[in-house]
Design a protein around this motif. Structure first.
Motif, PDB file in Angstrom:
ATOM      1  N   VAL A   7      69.363  76.194  49.737  1.00  0.00           N
ATOM      2  CA  VAL A   7      68.001  76.697  49.585  1.00  0.00           C
ATOM      3  C   VAL A   7      67.490  77.331  50.870  1.00  0.00           C
ATOM      4  CG1 VAL A   7      67.416  75.026  47.799  1.00  0.00           C
ATOM      5  CG2 VAL A   7      67.018  74.442  50.194  1.00  0.00           C
ATOM      6  N   TYR A   8      68.179  77.106  51.979  1.00  0.00           N
ATOM      7  CA  TYR A   8      67.712  77.655  53.244  1.00  0.00           C
ATOM      8  C   TYR A   8      68.906  77.861  54.166  1.00  0.00           C
ATOM      9  CZ  TYR A   8      65.192  78.248  57.583  1.00  0.00           C
ATOM     10  OH  TYR A   8      64.720  78.755  58.761  1.00  0.00           O
ATOM     11  N   ARG A  28      59.267  65.818  49.359  1.00  0.00           N
ATOM     12  CA  ARG A  28      59.845  66.500  48.207  1.00  0.00           C
ATOM     13  C   ARG A  28      60.501  67.830  48.578  1.00  0.00           C
ATOM     14  NH1 ARG A  28      58.438  64.921  42.946  1.00  0.00           N
ATOM     15  NH2 ARG A  28      57.131  63.056  42.854  1.00  0.00           N
ATOM     16  N   LYS A  30      59.352  70.424  50.210  1.00  0.00           N
ATOM     17  CA  LYS A  30      58.553  71.636  50.049  1.00  0.00           C
ATOM     18  C   LYS A  30      58.350  72.371  51.367  1.00  0.00           C
ATOM     19  CE  LYS A  30      56.181  70.076  45.884  1.00  0.00           C
ATOM     20  NZ  LYS A  30      54.877  69.849  45.204  1.00  0.00           N
ATOM     21  N   TYR A  31      58.329  71.606  52.470  1.00  0.00           N
ATOM     22  CA  TYR A  31      58.140  72.198  53.787  1.00  0.00           C
ATOM     23  C   TYR A  31      59.233  71.713  54.742  1.00  0.00           C
ATOM     24  CZ  TYR A  31      53.594  74.421  53.111  1.00  0.00           C
ATOM     25  OH  TYR A  31      52.583  75.250  52.694  1.00  0.00           O
ATOM     26  N   ASN A  50      57.520  77.152  54.534  1.00  0.00           N
ATOM     27  CA  ASN A  50      57.361  76.860  53.119  1.00  0.00           C
ATOM     28  C   ASN A  50      58.647  77.262  52.410  1.00  0.00           C
ATOM     29  OD1 ASN A  50      56.752  77.084  50.288  1.00  0.00           O
ATOM     30  ND2 ASN A  50      54.573  77.152  50.809  1.00  0.00           N
ATOM     31  N   LEU A  51      59.392  76.285  51.889  1.00  0.00           N
ATOM     32  CA  LEU A  51      60.697  76.584  51.309  1.00  0.00           C
ATOM     33  C   LEU A  51      60.596  77.203  49.915  1.00  0.00           C
ATOM     34  CD1 LEU A  51      62.743  73.478  52.487  1.00  0.00           C
ATOM     35  CD2 LEU A  51      62.680  75.763  53.470  1.00  0.00           C
ATOM     36  N   SER A  52      59.388  77.273  49.366  1.00  0.00           N
ATOM     37  CA  SER A  52      59.198  77.941  48.073  1.00  0.00           C
ATOM     38  C   SER A  52      58.898  79.428  48.245  1.00  0.00           C
ATOM     39  CB  SER A  52      58.056  77.271  47.289  1.00  0.00           C
ATOM     40  OG  SER A  52      58.356  75.928  47.024  1.00  0.00           O
ATOM     41  N   THR A  53      58.038  79.735  49.229  1.00  0.00           N
ATOM     42  CA  THR A  53      57.631  81.126  49.441  1.00  0.00           C
ATOM     43  C   THR A  53      58.392  81.811  50.564  1.00  0.00           C
ATOM     44  OG1 THR A  53      55.900  80.540  51.024  1.00  0.00           O
ATOM     45  CG2 THR A  53      55.317  80.504  48.683  1.00  0.00           C
ATOM     46  N   ASP A  79      53.856  67.269  51.983  1.00  0.00           N
ATOM     47  CA  ASP A  79      54.256  68.286  51.019  1.00  0.00           C
ATOM     48  C   ASP A  79      53.252  69.422  50.906  1.00  0.00           C
ATOM     49  OD1 ASP A  79      56.792  67.418  50.086  1.00  0.00           O
ATOM     50  OD2 ASP A  79      55.843  65.845  48.913  1.00  0.00           O
ATOM     51  N   ASN A  80      52.103  69.315  51.587  1.00  0.00           N
ATOM     52  CA  ASN A  80      51.151  70.421  51.589  1.00  0.00           C
ATOM     53  C   ASN A  80      50.991  71.055  52.967  1.00  0.00           C
ATOM     54  OD1 ASN A  80      49.830  68.265  52.707  1.00  0.00           O
ATOM     55  ND2 ASN A  80      48.084  68.275  51.313  1.00  0.00           N
TER      56      ASN A  80
END
Length: 211
Positions: A7-8, A28, A30-31, A50-53, A79-80
């Motif tokens: 993922v990265y 989780r 996310k970061y 941010n591993l999503s964006t 996670d935020n």
């Protein structure tokens, strides 16, 4: 690791002059929180990805004269995108997504001993303690731009973890005892005492299993 999907995989920042950097994933995944050496010679720099964006957020150099990683230092991220970490003399709570310092405080001693802290997955609570004998842990609520202390909890040789599936739950491991604590309002929900020949290793929160 389960799916084998990467993922990265890309360079972020140069490592320190000794060749090291450090990273930490949120509960989780996310970061990604990281620290590495600033190539312009201004010291160690923190960042969150941010591993999503794919967005990367940076914090200004918190200690321009500090160039090397101290492996006593602790750092975590929610996670935020709220990170908690240390320079050799201060503890910082920083909202990377909004580029805002929530709070900071001067540590009572230099990093000859380690300050240990955890931030809840939702970025609302912090546990802070010193890794030494007979020191209590402190539980804080993140309230606007302040760390509001709520209560002390026993911490002598205790390992603390926030539950990634329920941010208001804390798990404490001490000797042969596992305790489940409701963070706010404080309540001891359960205690499990292991047999003398049992050794605690880890918790799978997502499947409610203990190894």
């Amino acid at each position: 690791f389960v799916s084998g999907e990467t993922v990265y995989n890309e360079p972020i920042l140069p490592a320190s002059s000794s060749g090291f950097a450090a990273m930490q994933l949120s509960p989780r995944g996310k970061y990604l929180l990281g620290i590495s050496y600033g190539s312009n010679g201004t010291g160690m720099r923190y960042f969150a990805k941010n591993l999503s964006t794919g967005n990367v957020y940076y914090m200004n150099y918190i200690d321009p004269g500090y160039y090397e990683l101290n492996y006593n230092l602790s750092m975590h991220i929610s996670d935020n995108g709220i990170g908690i970490f240390e320079s050799p003399t201060k503890e910082f709570l920083f909202d990377f997504k909004n580029n805002t310092e929530i709070a900071s405080r001067t540590l009572s001693s230099q990093q000859s001993i380690s300050y240990l802290f955890k931030i809840s997955p939702d970025g609302k609570h912090v546990i802070s303690s010193i890794y030494s004998e007979n020191v209590v842990g402190e539980v804080f609520k993140i309230n606007a731009s302040n760390l509001e202390k709520m209560y002390n909890v026993e911490s002598t040789y205790t390992k603390w973890q926030f539950n990634p599936t329920d941010p208001n739950m804390i798990t404490a491991i001490k000797d042969k005892t596992l305790s489940v604590i409701q963070c706010e309002p404080y309540a001891l929900l359960r205690k499990i005492v292991f047999a003398s020949d049992e050794v605690f290793m880890n918790i799978d929160y997502f499947n409610n299993e203990i190894l």
